[in-house]
Design an enzyme around this catalytic site. Structure first.
Site, mmCIF file in Angstrom:
data_model
loop_
_atom_site.group_PDB
_atom_site.id
_atom_site.type_symbol
_atom_site.label_atom_id
_atom_site.label_comp_id
_atom_site.label_asym_id
_atom_site.label_seq_id
_atom_site.Cartn_x
_atom_site.Cartn_y
_atom_site.Cartn_z
ATOM 1 N N ASP A 16 -3.093 -52.025 -10.516
ATOM 2 C CA ASP A 16 -3.445 -51.968 -11.305
ATOM 3 C C ASP A 16 -2.811 -52.805 -12.552
ATOM 4 O OD1 ASP A 16 -5.148 -50.525 -13.956
ATOM 5 O OD2 ASP A 16 -4.521 -48.884 -13.385
ATOM 6 N N ARG A 20 -3.790 -54.834 -19.080
ATOM 7 C CA ARG A 20 -2.192 -54.586 -20.136
ATOM 8 C C ARG A 20 -1.580 -55.846 -19.848
ATOM 9 N NH1 ARG A 20 -0.484 -49.287 -17.447
ATOM 10 N NH2 ARG A 20 -2.116 -50.130 -15.843
ATOM 11 N N ARG A 29 -7.988 -60.284 -20.973
ATOM 12 C CA ARG A 29 -8.767 -59.209 -20.088
ATOM 13 C C ARG A 29 -9.100 -60.634 -18.717
ATOM 14 N NH1 ARG A 29 -7.981 -54.499 -20.190
ATOM 15 N NH2 ARG A 29 -9.339 -54.064 -18.060
ATOM 16 N N HIS A 33 -7.124 -60.721 -14.975
ATOM 17 C CA HIS A 33 -8.056 -60.499 -13.508
ATOM 18 C C HIS A 33 -7.610 -62.249 -12.679
ATOM 19 C CE1 HIS A 33 -9.508 -56.400 -14.447
ATOM 20 N NE2 HIS A 33 -10.158 -56.979 -15.777
ATOM 21 N N SER A 61 -13.980 -50.301 -8.886
ATOM 22 C CA SER A 61 -14.720 -48.917 -8.614
ATOM 23 C C SER A 61 -15.937 -49.153 -8.430
ATOM 24 C CB SER A 61 -13.611 -48.283 -8.606
ATOM 25 O OG SER A 61 -13.789 -48.137 -10.312
ATOM 26 N N LEU A 127 -3.828 -59.181 11.159
ATOM 27 C CA LEU A 127 -4.265 -58.336 9.703
ATOM 28 C C LEU A 127 -5.973 -57.904 9.406
ATOM 29 C CD1 LEU A 127 -2.224 -57.140 7.654
ATOM 30 C CD2 LEU A 127 -2.529 -59.114 6.683
ATOM 31 N N ARG A 190 -2.207 -41.614 -10.226
ATOM 32 C CA ARG A 190 -2.767 -41.413 -9.776
ATOM 33 C C ARG A 190 -3.549 -41.758 -8.201
ATOM 34 N NH1 ARG A 190 -4.829 -41.900 -15.342
ATOM 35 N NH2 ARG A 190 -5.280 -43.670 -15.673
ATOM 36 N N LEU A 191 -4.509 -41.735 -7.446
ATOM 37 C CA LEU A 191 -4.862 -41.867 -6.796
ATOM 38 C C LEU A 191 -6.467 -42.852 -6.514
ATOM 39 C CD1 LEU A 191 -4.053 -40.424 -3.317
ATOM 40 C CD2 LEU A 191 -3.989 -42.460 -4.354
ATOM 41 N N SER A 192 -7.128 -42.107 -7.956
ATOM 42 C CA SER A 192 -8.474 -42.759 -8.917
ATOM 43 C C SER A 192 -9.792 -42.856 -7.978
ATOM 44 C CB SER A 192 -8.044 -44.257 -9.376
ATOM 45 O OG SER A 192 -6.981 -43.965 -10.281
ATOM 46 N N GLU A 203 2.194 -42.016 2.218
ATOM 47 C CA GLU A 203 3.655 -41.643 1.482
ATOM 48 C C GLU A 203 2.553 -42.780 0.054
ATOM 49 O OE1 GLU A 203 6.625 -40.232 1.590
ATOM 50 O OE2 GLU A 203 5.751 -40.147 3.887
HETATM 51 C C1 FPP Z 1 -6.928 -53.441 -12.783
HETATM 52 O O1 FPP Z 1 -6.633 -53.267 -13.721
HETATM 53 C C2 FPP Z 1 -7.774 -54.271 -11.897
HETATM 54 C C3 FPP Z 1 -9.215 -54.480 -11.754
HETATM 55 C C4 FPP Z 1 -10.281 -53.011 -12.008
HETATM 56 C C5 FPP Z 1 -9.849 -55.555 -11.127
HETATM 57 C C6 FPP Z 1 -9.082 -55.890 -9.529
HETATM 58 C C7 FPP Z 1 -9.534 -57.082 -9.525
HETATM 59 C C8 FPP Z 1 -9.008 -57.734 -8.738
HETATM 60 C C9 FPP Z 1 -7.025 -57.710 -8.662
HETATM 61 C C10 FPP Z 1 -10.000 -59.347 -8.620
HETATM 62 C C11 FPP Z 1 -10.276 -59.638 -8.034
HETATM 63 C C12 FPP Z 1 -9.984 -59.161 -6.093
HETATM 64 C C13 FPP Z 1 -9.598 -59.690 -5.267
HETATM 65 C C14 FPP Z 1 -10.120 -59.204 -3.530
HETATM 66 C C15 FPP Z 1 -9.852 -61.894 -5.169
HETATM 67 P P1 FPP Z 1 -7.006 -52.961 -15.395
HETATM 68 O O2 FPP Z 1 -8.573 -54.174 -15.885
HETATM 69 O O3 FPP Z 1 -7.645 -51.651 -14.800
HETATM 70 O O4 FPP Z 1 -5.754 -53.477 -15.860
HETATM 71 P P2 FPP Z 1 -5.663 -52.131 -17.196
HETATM 72 O O5 FPP Z 1 -5.086 -51.101 -16.355
HETATM 73 O O6 FPP Z 1 -3.654 -52.562 -17.337
HETATM 74 O O7 FPP Z 1 -6.335 -52.502 -18.605
#
Ligand code: FPP
Length: 239
Positions: A16, A20, A29, A33, A61, A127, A190-192, A203
């Site tokens: 997460d 930000r 944003r 990513h 998700s 792995l 949280r675990l969302s 843990e």
């Molecule tokens: C949460 O940050 C992140 C996501 C919802 C997307 C995660 C995706 C990646 C890291 C890229 C793709 C994955 C792979 C396996 C290559 P957020 O956007 O909720 O951040 P914020 O809470 O700061 O807005």
């Protein structure tokens, strides 16, 4: 009972804070990513160095569809791009790539690159990297419950034979083990809806660090946290 001197074998990460990270740099944003996706490579290296057996990553998700379509499309394209760029090296490094979630609802390009990556690495034995994509733990458990009901209706199983193993066997991938450690970056606690079944005795390590900044030192801190915990699995401290 002594603190656990072991490294965690099975690690999950809720990645997460990409948005930000970007916003704090006046970037779109998407830039967060992109950096987040690049950091997956580092996480896999860290998990390997820590001798972990599996690393499960929450990439998208079932709730993330609420985001603007352009952001959803971009995250999907990053997954495809990541696999195209990294899969040969992952294969070489003996990594097994698996996806958990409702893959059938994803764009065709995404589905075919997932199938290709799983196929290419399925003979490996190192792995296991489980990427949770269009994943929700409640949906996963509900799906297992429906399969159990169908099997019982078809007299393939009896109600009396249903136990925890029956549910574990019907999760998206029955080889995905229980988690020892869940790491959540980005300050939320949280675990969302991430791997609720598998995280029953995990843990949980929460950190304010945003995912793109979660590097080797931060990973080590999470491992040290785990090693300092006493795992009792519902028992008591007899020491
Ligand atoms: C949460 O940050 C992140 C996501 C919802 C997307 C995660 C995706 C990646 C890291 C890229 C793709 C994955 C792979 C396996 C290559 P957020 O956007 O909720 O951040 P914020 O809470 O700061 O807005």
């Amino acid at each position: 009972m002594e603190p656990n001197p072991q490294n965690p074998s099975n690690i999950g990460i809720i990645m997460d804070g990409n948005g930000r990270w970007a916003q704090s740099r006046n970037l779109p944003r998407a830039a967060g990513h992109k950096r987040g996706a690049e950091n997956v490579r580092e996480a896999i290296t860290c998990a390997s160095l820590a001798n972990a057996k599996s690393l499960s990553l929450f990439a998208f998700s079932t709730e993330n569809w609420k985001r603007p379509a352009s952001e959803v499309d971009y995250i999907m394209s990053l997954v495809v791009e990541y696999l195209a760029k990294e899969i040969d090296e992952l294969k070489e490094k003996n990594v097994v790539i698996k996806f958990i979630g409702d893959i059938s609802a994803l764009p065709i390009k995404c589905r075919s690159s997932i199938a290709d990556s799983e196929e290419k690495t399925k003979g490996n034995s190192g792995l296991a990297v489980n990427i949770a994509l269009n994943y929700g733990a409640r949906a996963e458990i509900t799906r297992a419950a429906k399969q159990l009901a169908q099997d019982a209706l078809a007299s393939k199983i009896t109600i009396g034979s249903i136990g925890e193993e029956s549910i574990s066997a019907r999760l998206y991938d029955s080889s995905v083990p229980d988690l020892d450690l869940v790491i959540r970056t980005g300050a939320e606690k949280r675990l969302s809806n991430f791997m609720l079944w598998q995280a029953a005795y995990a843990e949980i390590y929460f950190t304010d660090i945003l995912w793109p900044d979660f590097g080797r030192n931060e990973f080590r801190d999470a491992i040290l946290f785990y090693q300092g915990r006493q795992r009792r699995y519902g028992g008591i401290d007899e020491g």
